[in-house]
Scaffold this motif. Structure first.
Motif, PDB file in Angstrom:
ATOM      1  N   TRP A 151       0.828  -1.207   0.000  1.00  0.00           N
ATOM      2  CA  TRP A 151       0.000   0.000   0.000  1.00  0.00           C
ATOM      3  C   TRP A 151       0.865   1.261   0.000  1.00  0.00           C
ATOM      4  N   LYS A 152       1.923   1.222   0.770  1.00  0.00           N
ATOM      5  CA  LYS A 152       2.766   2.410   0.907  1.00  0.00           C
ATOM      6  C   LYS A 152       3.603   2.669  -0.344  1.00  0.00           C
ATOM      7  N   GLN A 153       4.206   1.627  -0.899  1.00  0.00           N
ATOM      8  CA  GLN A 153       5.212   1.817  -1.950  1.00  0.00           C
ATOM      9  C   GLN A 153       4.643   1.816  -3.366  1.00  0.00           C
ATOM     10  N   LEU A 154       3.594   1.050  -3.619  1.00  0.00           N
ATOM     11  CA  LEU A 154       3.122   0.898  -4.999  1.00  0.00           C
ATOM     12  C   LEU A 154       2.272   2.089  -5.436  1.00  0.00           C
ATOM     13  N   LYS A 155       2.368   2.403  -6.695  1.00  0.00           N
ATOM     14  CA  LYS A 155       1.584   3.498  -7.269  1.00  0.00           C
ATOM     15  C   LYS A 155       0.122   3.076  -7.432  1.00  0.00           C
ATOM     16  N   VAL A 156      -0.768   4.060  -7.394  1.00  0.00           N
ATOM     17  CA  VAL A 156      -2.177   3.789  -7.675  1.00  0.00           C
ATOM     18  C   VAL A 156      -2.299   3.182  -9.076  1.00  0.00           C
ATOM     19  N   GLY A 157      -3.066   2.124  -9.182  1.00  0.00           N
ATOM     20  CA  GLY A 157      -3.237   1.418 -10.453  1.00  0.00           C
ATOM     21  C   GLY A 157      -2.335   0.210 -10.618  1.00  0.00           C
ATOM     22  N   THR A 158      -1.329   0.049  -9.740  1.00  0.00           N
ATOM     23  CA  THR A 158      -0.464  -1.134  -9.812  1.00  0.00           C
ATOM     24  C   THR A 158      -1.297  -2.382  -9.541  1.00  0.00           C
ATOM     25  N   ARG A 159      -1.072  -3.416 -10.344  1.00  0.00           N
ATOM     26  CA  ARG A 159      -1.828  -4.657 -10.219  1.00  0.00           C
ATOM     27  C   ARG A 159      -1.066  -5.668  -9.360  1.00  0.00           C
ATOM     28  N   ALA A 164      -2.941 -18.627  -4.567  1.00  0.00           N
ATOM     29  CA  ALA A 164      -3.323 -19.451  -3.405  1.00  0.00           C
ATOM     30  C   ALA A 164      -3.608 -18.691  -2.115  1.00  0.00           C
ATOM     31  N   PHE A 165      -3.009 -17.512  -1.900  1.00  0.00           N
ATOM     32  CA  PHE A 165      -3.138 -16.857  -0.604  1.00  0.00           C
ATOM     33  C   PHE A 165      -3.656 -15.436  -0.762  1.00  0.00           C
ATOM     34  N   ASP A 166      -4.589 -15.062   0.130  1.00  0.00           N
ATOM     35  CA  ASP A 166      -5.208 -13.736   0.032  1.00  0.00           C
ATOM     36  C   ASP A 166      -4.466 -12.732   0.907  1.00  0.00           C
ATOM     37  N   MET A 167      -5.084 -11.554   1.110  1.00  0.00           N
ATOM     38  CA  MET A 167      -4.463 -10.472   1.880  1.00  0.00           C
ATOM     39  C   MET A 167      -5.234 -10.158   3.158  1.00  0.00           C
ATOM     40  N   GLY A 168      -6.160 -11.030   3.534  1.00  0.00           N
ATOM     41  CA  GLY A 168      -6.923 -10.802   4.747  1.00  0.00           C
ATOM     42  C   GLY A 168      -8.163  -9.959   4.504  1.00  0.00           C
ATOM     43  N   GLU A 169      -8.977  -9.839   5.546  1.00  0.00           N
ATOM     44  CA  GLU A 169     -10.250  -9.132   5.443  1.00  0.00           C
ATOM     45  C   GLU A 169     -10.072  -7.648   5.145  1.00  0.00           C
ATOM     46  N   GLU A 170      -8.929  -7.081   5.538  1.00  0.00           N
ATOM     47  CA  GLU A 170      -8.700  -5.655   5.328  1.00  0.00           C
ATOM     48  C   GLU A 170      -8.506  -5.305   3.856  1.00  0.00           C
ATOM     49  N   TRP A 171      -8.230  -6.305   3.027  1.00  0.00           N
ATOM     50  CA  TRP A 171      -8.028  -6.030   1.608  1.00  0.00           C
ATOM     51  C   TRP A 171      -8.623  -7.163   0.774  1.00  0.00           C
ATOM     52  N   PRO A 172      -9.946  -7.176   0.624  1.00  0.00           N
ATOM     53  CA  PRO A 172     -10.572  -8.245  -0.163  1.00  0.00           C
ATOM     54  C   PRO A 172     -10.194  -8.133  -1.630  1.00  0.00           C
ATOM     55  N   PRO A 173     -10.056  -9.253  -2.332  1.00  0.00           N
ATOM     56  CA  PRO A 173      -9.673  -9.212  -3.747  1.00  0.00           C
ATOM     57  C   PRO A 173     -10.780  -8.647  -4.615  1.00  0.00           C
ATOM     58  N   GLN A 174     -10.370  -8.023  -5.713  1.00  0.00           N
ATOM     59  CA  GLN A 174     -11.338  -7.535  -6.689  1.00  0.00           C
ATOM     60  C   GLN A 174     -11.824  -8.671  -7.587  1.00  0.00           C
ATOM     61  N   ILE A 184      -6.562 -17.994  -7.618  1.00  0.00           N
ATOM     62  CA  ILE A 184      -5.797 -16.787  -7.946  1.00  0.00           C
ATOM     63  C   ILE A 184      -6.581 -15.581  -7.438  1.00  0.00           C
ATOM     64  N   TYR A 185      -5.883 -14.661  -6.758  1.00  0.00           N
ATOM     65  CA  TYR A 185      -6.492 -13.445  -6.235  1.00  0.00           C
ATOM     66  C   TYR A 185      -5.897 -12.234  -6.960  1.00  0.00           C
ATOM     67  N   TYR A 186      -6.764 -11.245  -7.234  1.00  0.00           N
ATOM     68  CA  TYR A 186      -6.328 -10.062  -7.983  1.00  0.00           C
ATOM     69  C   TYR A 186      -6.799  -8.783  -7.295  1.00  0.00           C
ATOM     70  N   TRP A 187      -5.881  -7.800  -7.193  1.00  0.00           N
ATOM     71  CA  TRP A 187      -6.180  -6.480  -6.635  1.00  0.00           C
ATOM     72  C   TRP A 187      -5.533  -5.406  -7.509  1.00  0.00           C
ATOM     73  N   THR A 188      -5.994  -4.174  -7.355  1.00  0.00           N
ATOM     74  CA  THR A 188      -5.232  -3.014  -7.832  1.00  0.00           C
ATOM     75  C   THR A 188      -5.088  -2.038  -6.668  1.00  0.00           C
ATOM     76  N   ILE A 189      -3.985  -1.314  -6.677  1.00  0.00           N
ATOM     77  CA  ILE A 189      -3.745  -0.315  -5.644  1.00  0.00           C
ATOM     78  C   ILE A 189      -4.631   0.904  -5.913  1.00  0.00           C
ATOM     79  N   THR A 190      -5.309   1.363  -4.863  1.00  0.00           N
ATOM     80  CA  THR A 190      -6.237   2.484  -4.987  1.00  0.00           C
ATOM     81  C   THR A 190      -5.804   3.635  -4.070  1.00  0.00           C
ATOM     82  N   ASP A 191      -6.461   4.784  -4.258  1.00  0.00           N
ATOM     83  CA  ASP A 191      -6.228   5.911  -3.350  1.00  0.00           C
ATOM     84  C   ASP A 191      -6.558   5.529  -1.913  1.00  0.00           C
ATOM     85  N   ALA A 192      -7.601   4.721  -1.728  1.00  0.00           N
ATOM     86  CA  ALA A 192      -7.979   4.292  -0.375  1.00  0.00           C
ATOM     87  C   ALA A 192      -6.856   3.498   0.284  1.00  0.00           C
ATOM     88  N   ASN A 193      -6.183   2.640  -0.492  1.00  0.00           N
ATOM     89  CA  ASN A 193      -5.037   1.898   0.049  1.00  0.00           C
ATOM     90  C   ASN A 193      -3.927   2.836   0.493  1.00  0.00           C
TER      91      ASN A 193
END
Length: 208
Positions: A151-159, A164-174, A184-193
């Motif tokens: 969340w801290k280092q990646l730019k907004v929009g980074t995929r 096999a493993f998720d990121m916990g309830e605080e960051w549900p996959p898209q 397979i789990y997929y997210w993008t970095i957002t302003d909220a992150n």
């Protein structure tokens, strides 16, 4: 009555046993040193099946303009596939020097060693800010420790794509998909992150 030949025999045997004991001590010390100098691996090496690799890269819509960071890169197959199939650049990070050597050899064999590199290092101490795609096959606990750093280092929009493993309830996959019985789990970095990282004060796992 003394028997000189028996005394000499016993003395020679004692000397041999002493030399063997010394040799065992030296071997044990060398093995202990090698063990203490070997990296402590957070995650055992288990390769991602190629169909899963292919779908991870498809989900991330990898293209020639992307720079992929594969965290816990193992034999290098994710960044090698990204470079060979999509023309992307890639950096693999792994703690195990044996895996790094293997990955470099695989990249040379695939003819993409000019587009990828493999770094023997700690992913928690790696600057990920240049990545446009991050791939992972770690563990739930490691993913969650890593989440604030992403969340801290990646730019907004980074995929971000994890096998096999998720990121916990605080960051549900898209998106979540099943491939050959693997998740397979997929997210993008957002302003909220980014805002959440700022509120939390940023950095990854303490003590690293």
């Amino acid at each position: 009555m003394r028997y000189p030949h028996r005394i000499a025999h016993n003395a020679g045997r004692a000397g041999l046993l002493s030399r063997l004991a010394l040799l065992l001590l030296l071997v044990g010390a060398a093995m202990g040193q090698a063990w203490s100098q070997s990296p402590r691996l957070d995650v055992p090496f288990v390769p991602t099946p190629q169909p899963v690799v292919d779908r991870m890269l498809e989900l991330a819509k990898v293209g020639p303009g992307d720079l992929i960071y594969d965290l816990g890169s193992g034999d290098g197959r994710i960044v090698i596939t990204a470079a060979k199939r999509y023309g992307a650049r890639g950096i693999g990070i792994d703690l195990d020097p044996q895996r790094i050597s293997e990955a470099r050899a695989n990249a040379r064999e695939a003819g993409v060693d000019g587009k990828v590199q493999f770094v023997n290092g700690d992913l928690f101490k790696t600057d990920l800010s240049k990545a446009s795609v991050v791939t992972l096959y770690l563990l739930n606990s490691v993913n969650r420790d890593l989440r604030p750093q992403l969340w801290k280092q990646l730019k907004v929009g980074t995929r971000v794509v994890s096998h096999a493993f998720d990121m916990g309830e605080e960051w549900p996959p898209q998106r979540t998909e099943e491939v050959d019985g693997r998740t397979i789990y997929y997210w993008t970095i957002t302003d909220a992150n980014k805002k959440a990282a700022q509120r939390a004060g940023g950095a990854g796992r303490a003590g690293r």
